[in-house]
Write an enzyme that holds these catalytic residues in place. Structure first.
Site, PDB file in Angstrom:
ATOM      1  N   GLU A  37       1.015  -1.193   0.039  1.00  0.00           N
ATOM      2  CA  GLU A  37      -0.130   0.034   0.003  1.00  0.00           C
ATOM      3  C   GLU A  37       1.046   1.322   0.010  1.00  0.00           C
ATOM      4  O   GLU A  37       1.414   1.375   1.151  1.00  0.00           O
ATOM      5  CB  GLU A  37      -0.839  -0.040   1.189  1.00  0.00           C
ATOM      6  CG  GLU A  37      -1.654   1.195   1.383  1.00  0.00           C
ATOM      7  CD  GLU A  37      -2.681   1.221   2.604  1.00  0.00           C
ATOM      8  OE1 GLU A  37      -2.962   2.460   3.181  1.00  0.00           O
ATOM      9  OE2 GLU A  37      -2.765   0.324   3.177  1.00  0.00           O
ATOM     10  N   ARG A  41       0.623  10.349   0.261  1.00  0.00           N
ATOM     11  CA  ARG A  41       0.856  11.342   1.089  1.00  0.00           C
ATOM     12  C   ARG A  41       1.879  12.451   0.527  1.00  0.00           C
ATOM     13  O   ARG A  41       2.472  13.526   1.277  1.00  0.00           O
ATOM     14  CB  ARG A  41       1.247  10.990   2.440  1.00  0.00           C
ATOM     15  CG  ARG A  41       0.174  10.130   2.909  1.00  0.00           C
ATOM     16  CD  ARG A  41       0.480   9.778   4.454  1.00  0.00           C
ATOM     17  NE  ARG A  41      -0.268   8.696   4.987  1.00  0.00           N
ATOM     18  CZ  ARG A  41       0.144   7.932   6.277  1.00  0.00           C
ATOM     19  NH1 ARG A  41       1.065   8.316   6.983  1.00  0.00           N
ATOM     20  NH2 ARG A  41      -0.862   7.133   6.463  1.00  0.00           N
ATOM     21  N   THR A  65      -4.463   6.058   1.697  1.00  0.00           N
ATOM     22  CA  THR A  65      -4.711   7.451   1.954  1.00  0.00           C
ATOM     23  C   THR A  65      -5.509   8.123   0.825  1.00  0.00           C
ATOM     24  O   THR A  65      -5.331   9.357   0.283  1.00  0.00           O
ATOM     25  CB  THR A  65      -3.589   8.191   2.251  1.00  0.00           C
ATOM     26  OG1 THR A  65      -2.637   7.482   3.102  1.00  0.00           O
ATOM     27  CG2 THR A  65      -3.915   9.463   3.072  1.00  0.00           C
ATOM     28  N   LYS A 125     -11.009  -1.423   6.631  1.00  0.00           N
ATOM     29  CA  LYS A 125      -9.751  -1.010   7.287  1.00  0.00           C
ATOM     30  C   LYS A 125     -10.405  -0.319   8.469  1.00  0.00           C
ATOM     31  O   LYS A 125     -11.443   0.225   8.502  1.00  0.00           O
ATOM     32  CB  LYS A 125      -9.083   0.137   6.412  1.00  0.00           C
ATOM     33  CG  LYS A 125      -7.981   0.725   7.170  1.00  0.00           C
ATOM     34  CD  LYS A 125      -7.219   1.690   6.271  1.00  0.00           C
ATOM     35  CE  LYS A 125      -5.902   2.299   6.726  1.00  0.00           C
ATOM     36  NZ  LYS A 125      -4.791   3.016   5.855  1.00  0.00           N
TER      37      LYS A 125
END
Length: 201
Positions: A37, A41, A65, A125
């Site tokens: 993953e 960011r 994200t 998640k």
């Protein structure tokens, strides 16, 4: 196969330098961790996903994200194989679903988890795991929400991961400890091998 069944640990990777992406992914794969993953960011994230997709075919690389519809579309364009959201809004969930990619939507409360279950999601998640109640929270919701499985992420370490993985409603955990910023590929490979040895139950 569910995303939660690929590896006991999903490395949550922050890439600041695109040149680091492929060696990092190769080290994880050599260590037995095929799922990655890459968090969106940093400015290097999307290009890192592109390079891993192109150069490390054994890796299943996704985008984490994902917080806006535009990021969902950009991740798809970069070649991401799955999407992970830290939380869930209507617009982000719709955009993620529109990509056609597997989505691991984020939930931190019982209500959020129930809403996602109503929308057809059974793999979620749980973020931020430690701050949102951690192991006691997951234990407490296993009874009333028996059809849901989670990938808890946020504050989990190599020490606490086995306890999380022993829970019946946890399929895997997300962790950043596999890819420390200053680690060389041999260290990442070793950490990946240790992670693949973690098993639930």
């Amino acid at each position: 196969m569910s995303l939660l069944d690929v590896s006991p640990v999903v490395p949550v990777v922050v890439v600041d330098d695109v040149a680091r992406a492929v060696p990092l992914a190769e080290a994880l794969v050599r260590g037995g961790v095929r799922i990655i993953e890459v968090t969106l960011r940093t400015d290097a994230a999307l290009e890192s996903i592109r390079r891993i997709v192109d150069e490390v075919p054994d890796a299943v690389v996704g985008a984490g994200t994902v917080t806006t519809p535009a990021l969902a579309a950009a991740a798809l364009a970069a070649g991401a194989k799955f999407l992970v959201t830290p939380g869930t809004t209507d617009s982000v969930l719709a955009a993620a679903a529109d990509t056609g990619l597997p989505v691991l939507p984020g939930a931190a409360t019982v209500s959020e988890a129930m809403r996602l279950a109503e929308l057809g999601y059974s793999d979620l998640k749980f973020f931020p795991a430690e701050a949102a109640g951690g192991i006691p929270f997951l234990k407490s919701i296993a009874g009333p929400l028996p059809t849901l499985r989670f990938c808890p992420t946020g504050g989990i370490t190599a020490t606490t991961a086995p306890t999380y993985l022993s829970l019946p409603n946890v399929g895997c955990v997300g962790g950043s400890w596999l890819t420390p910023t200053t680690a060389d590929p041999s260290t990442i490979e070793r950490l990946a091998r240790e992670a693949t040895a973690l098993r639930s139950g």
